[in-house]
Structure formats: structure tokens, C-alpha cells
Design a protein around this motif. Sequence first.
Motif, short mmCIF file in Angstrom:
data_model
loop_
_atom_site.label_atom_id
_atom_site.label_comp_id
_atom_site.label_asym_id
_atom_site.label_seq_id
_atom_site.Cartn_x
_atom_site.Cartn_y
_atom_site.Cartn_z
N VAL A 30 0.84 -1.21 0.00
CA VAL A 30 0.00 0.00 0.00
C VAL A 30 0.87 1.25 0.00
CG1 VAL A 30 -1.69 1.32 1.32
CG2 VAL A 30 -1.93 -1.15 1.13
N ILE A 31 1.90 1.26 0.85
CA ILE A 31 2.77 2.44 0.93
C ILE A 31 3.47 2.69 -0.40
CG2 ILE A 31 4.78 3.44 2.07
CD1 ILE A 31 2.29 3.33 3.81
N LEU A 32 3.99 1.63 -1.03
CA LEU A 32 4.68 1.81 -2.30
C LEU A 32 3.71 2.24 -3.40
CD1 LEU A 32 7.16 -1.23 -2.32
CD2 LEU A 32 7.72 1.19 -2.08
N SER A 33 2.48 1.71 -3.38
CA SER A 33 1.49 2.13 -4.37
C SER A 33 1.17 3.61 -4.20
CB SER A 33 0.21 1.30 -4.22
OG SER A 33 0.45 -0.06 -4.51
N GLY A 34 1.01 4.05 -2.94
CA GLY A 34 0.73 5.45 -2.68
C GLY A 34 1.88 6.36 -3.08
N GLY A 318 -1.92 -0.21 6.23
CA GLY A 318 -1.26 0.62 5.22
C GLY A 318 -2.06 1.85 4.87
N LEU A 319 -3.39 1.70 4.76
CA LEU A 319 -4.24 2.85 4.46
C LEU A 319 -4.19 3.87 5.59
CD1 LEU A 319 -7.36 1.04 2.93
CD2 LEU A 319 -5.70 2.44 1.72
N ALA A 320 -4.16 3.38 6.84
CA ALA A 320 -4.08 4.30 7.98
C ALA A 320 -2.74 5.05 7.98
CB ALA A 320 -4.26 3.53 9.28
N LEU A 321 -1.66 4.33 7.72
CA LEU A 321 -0.35 4.99 7.67
C LEU A 321 -0.27 5.96 6.50
CD1 LEU A 321 2.03 1.97 8.48
CD2 LEU A 321 1.43 3.89 9.97
N GLY A 322 -0.84 5.56 5.35
CA GLY A 322 -0.82 6.44 4.19
C GLY A 322 -1.61 7.71 4.43
N GLY A 323 -2.75 7.59 5.11
CA GLY A 323 -3.52 8.77 5.44
C GLY A 323 -2.76 9.72 6.34
N ALA A 324 -1.94 9.15 7.25
CA ALA A 324 -1.14 9.99 8.14
C ALA A 324 0.00 10.68 7.37
CB ALA A 324 -0.57 9.15 9.27
N MET A 325 0.49 10.02 6.30
CA MET A 325 1.59 10.59 5.52
C MET A 325 1.12 11.66 4.55
SD MET A 325 3.69 7.17 4.47
CE MET A 325 4.61 8.07 3.24
N LEU A 333 -3.30 8.04 -2.39
CA LEU A 333 -3.97 6.75 -2.32
C LEU A 333 -5.03 6.65 -3.40
CD1 LEU A 333 -4.36 6.31 1.54
CD2 LEU A 333 -2.95 4.93 0.02
N GLN A 334 -4.88 5.69 -4.30
CA GLN A 334 -5.85 5.47 -5.36
C GLN A 334 -6.43 4.07 -5.20
OE1 GLN A 334 -4.16 6.29 -9.20
NE2 GLN A 334 -3.63 8.40 -8.66
N VAL A 338 -4.42 0.36 -4.88
CA VAL A 338 -4.41 -0.38 -3.63
C VAL A 338 -5.04 -1.75 -3.82
CG1 VAL A 338 -5.30 -0.43 -1.26
CG2 VAL A 338 -4.41 1.70 -2.21
N ALA A 339 -6.16 -1.80 -4.55
CA ALA A 339 -6.82 -3.08 -4.81
C ALA A 339 -5.92 -4.01 -5.63
CB ALA A 339 -8.14 -2.85 -5.54
N LEU A 340 -5.21 -3.44 -6.61
CA LEU A 340 -4.30 -4.25 -7.42
C LEU A 340 -3.16 -4.80 -6.57
CD1 LEU A 340 -3.36 -5.27 -10.19
CD2 LEU A 340 -2.16 -3.09 -10.50
N ALA A 341 -2.62 -3.98 -5.66
CA ALA A 341 -1.54 -4.45 -4.79
C ALA A 341 -2.00 -5.61 -3.92
CB ALA A 341 -1.04 -3.29 -3.92
#
Length: 373
Positions: A30-34, A318-325, A333-334, A338-341
Motif C-alpha cells: 500500500v505504501i509503495l502504491s501510494g 497501510g491505508l491508515a499509515l498512508g492517510g497519516a503521511m 492513495l488510489q 491499492v486493490a491491485l496491490a
Amino acid sequence: MFLALRDLRFARGRFALIGAVVGMIAVLGVILSGLASGLADSGISGLRALPVTHLAFDRSATGELFSRSTVTTDTAARWAGRPGVRKAEPLGQQLVHAQLGATGGKQLDLAVLGVEPGGFLAPVPLSGQPLAGGTPNGVLVSEEILREGVKIGDRLSAGQAATELTVTGTIGHASFGHVGIVYAPLPLWQQLHYGLPGVLPDAAAHQATAVALQLAPGADTAAADQRLGTQTVDKTGTYGASPGYTAESSTMTLIRGFLYAISALVVGSFFTVWTIQRRQEIALLKAIGASTGYILRDALTQAGTVLLAATAAGTAVGLALGGAMNGSAPFSLQTDQVALAALLLIVLGLAGAAVAIRRITKVQALSALGANR
């Protein structure tokens, strides 16, 4: 499912361990996708926003076309008369350094796009006045520039000739090469590009970087290029002309590829060891009549359960961490990415598990049960 569920309950510590590893891989996915989406947005969001289908550059330009191409406004006019061309306008692009206010003010980097005021390329401002709305040297700035402390009414000193720019309006998020975009009237862009104050020479006053095009399907760009001395690239193809875009994209793709390959190896290794340890249980099931297909489905169901639960938990983290970043890094975040990952992690993990448990088909009931006799 009987053996798979009993195994999950009996060896919950081991499955929790592999689940934690898969979950961490999902977090990284998730982080790498974001980060990949964020870097792409920071590099080419301004190009994506252009209402064009193609851009025509100078035929002799190679590599990063935006920094090496020069066309004339006459070329744009000739393009407008070609069959299949709905709209054609000159477009200028220039990265410049600027200063906010008087001497000693804040230093800024600007990606200036020169467009014809009132043309189809000129954006509608979210606030303030449109281009050429009565203010000399008026420009529209993106959200990225506003974050630097710039606001409507401010004056910027830009380029070698210290050309004065007056912020008359704002647009949404738009950047080029990780630099916030500024829309300026084409004559003002020409002054910035050539660094000449006052009245421009006639040659400079008719220059642009490319011709922005809206083409009908099936338009013959090859014939137009041959006649007008240009090379036409569709909008997606121009993304590589943004500084660093190709290198960043290929690097992030390579990192993500290695991550998913590692996930398949990790899951496969775990289920290889687990299958070896279960030889006697598998042999007993075969001895009482269970088919190889039944046992394979049971094992894959076990692997799928672990992968689904761990991937779901890791994706949520990962979504929670991405939102914080978000906001502190080029992170976007798309949903599709995220779904593909998550899907790739599950599919490749199942593939690794399937390769690992193939030895189930080779287990002989009598030899396995009598191995310790």
C-alpha cells in the motif's frame, strides 16, 4: 476444510507468524502504491489536466521534449487548418526561479505554462480573475505555489530579467516535474523564456514549446508532421518528457515487483516446511480414502484463508499509515492501485503455496505411515 481448519486452530502461533509477515508485505504494498501514485501526480498532474489529445513538438527534438522543442505560432495556425484537427494552440513551457516580493523575499521554483488567454488551454480559476483579466502580467498559480505562502495580489519577480508577475487567481493541484504550475499569457511566457525585458524581437514573439491539439479519431498526424516539420505525441506519451518521471516510475515498478516476488517466496517456503511436517497426516487421509484433489483443495483453502486475512489486515494498516503521511510526502492513495496491490499479493502468495504443496501428490500412504517403523 476439516483438516485445514483444525490446523489453523492447532498451530495458530505458526500461522499468526506467517500472517504477520504477509501483513507487513501488504502494508509495504500500500505504501509503495501510494508513493508511486504520489510521485506520478507530482511529476505530471499538470500534463494530465491539459484538455488535449496530442502535442506536436519540433521534429528535431529528442529526449525531454519540453526542454528541447521550439515551434512557431505559425505552425500552430497551420495545424489548425489540417483535416481532423478540432483545436490547435501554441503552448509554452519553462521552469524558472522566482522571488516573492522585494529583494530578499522567499525563493520559489515555478513551472510556467504559456497559453493564449481565452483559448481552450486557459484554465478557469477557482478564485480570482482569469488570464488577461485587466491586470498587467497577471498569472494563475496552483495549490502547490499557494503552499509556499503565495496569495492573490502578490507580486513575483521571475527569470533572468526579473520579470514581474502578479498573482490574479488560483487553480487546483497542478505540477510539472515536482514543481507547482503557473499559467501565464503566451507573450509573458516568451519574455520569461528568452529573458528579455520590454518589447520582444519579432522572432521571439512567435515562439512556443509545442502545439497543443485536440484531434478527431483517425486524424492523419503522420502526414501533418511530414508537411509541418513536427513530431506528434499523444498526451500519455508526453509524460516521459517530465523531468525524472520515467526513472521514478521504472524504479518504483521494479521495487514493487521484487516485493511481490519475495511475498511468493516467503509464503511458498512456509507451506513447503508445513507440508513436510504434515506428511503423516496427509498419508493417513489418503489411506482412509481421501483423494489427492481433496487434499490439495484443503491445503490451498488453508493458504487462501491466511493470505486473505493477513492481506486485509495489512491493507487496513497501510491505508491508515498512508492517510497519516498525506501532505508530508508525495503520497496519493488510489483505490484501483491499492486493490491491485492486495490482489497481486494474494494471487502470487497462492501461486507460491501451490508450488510448495505440489509434493502432496507424491505422498505414498503406506511408505509415509511406515516411515518411522
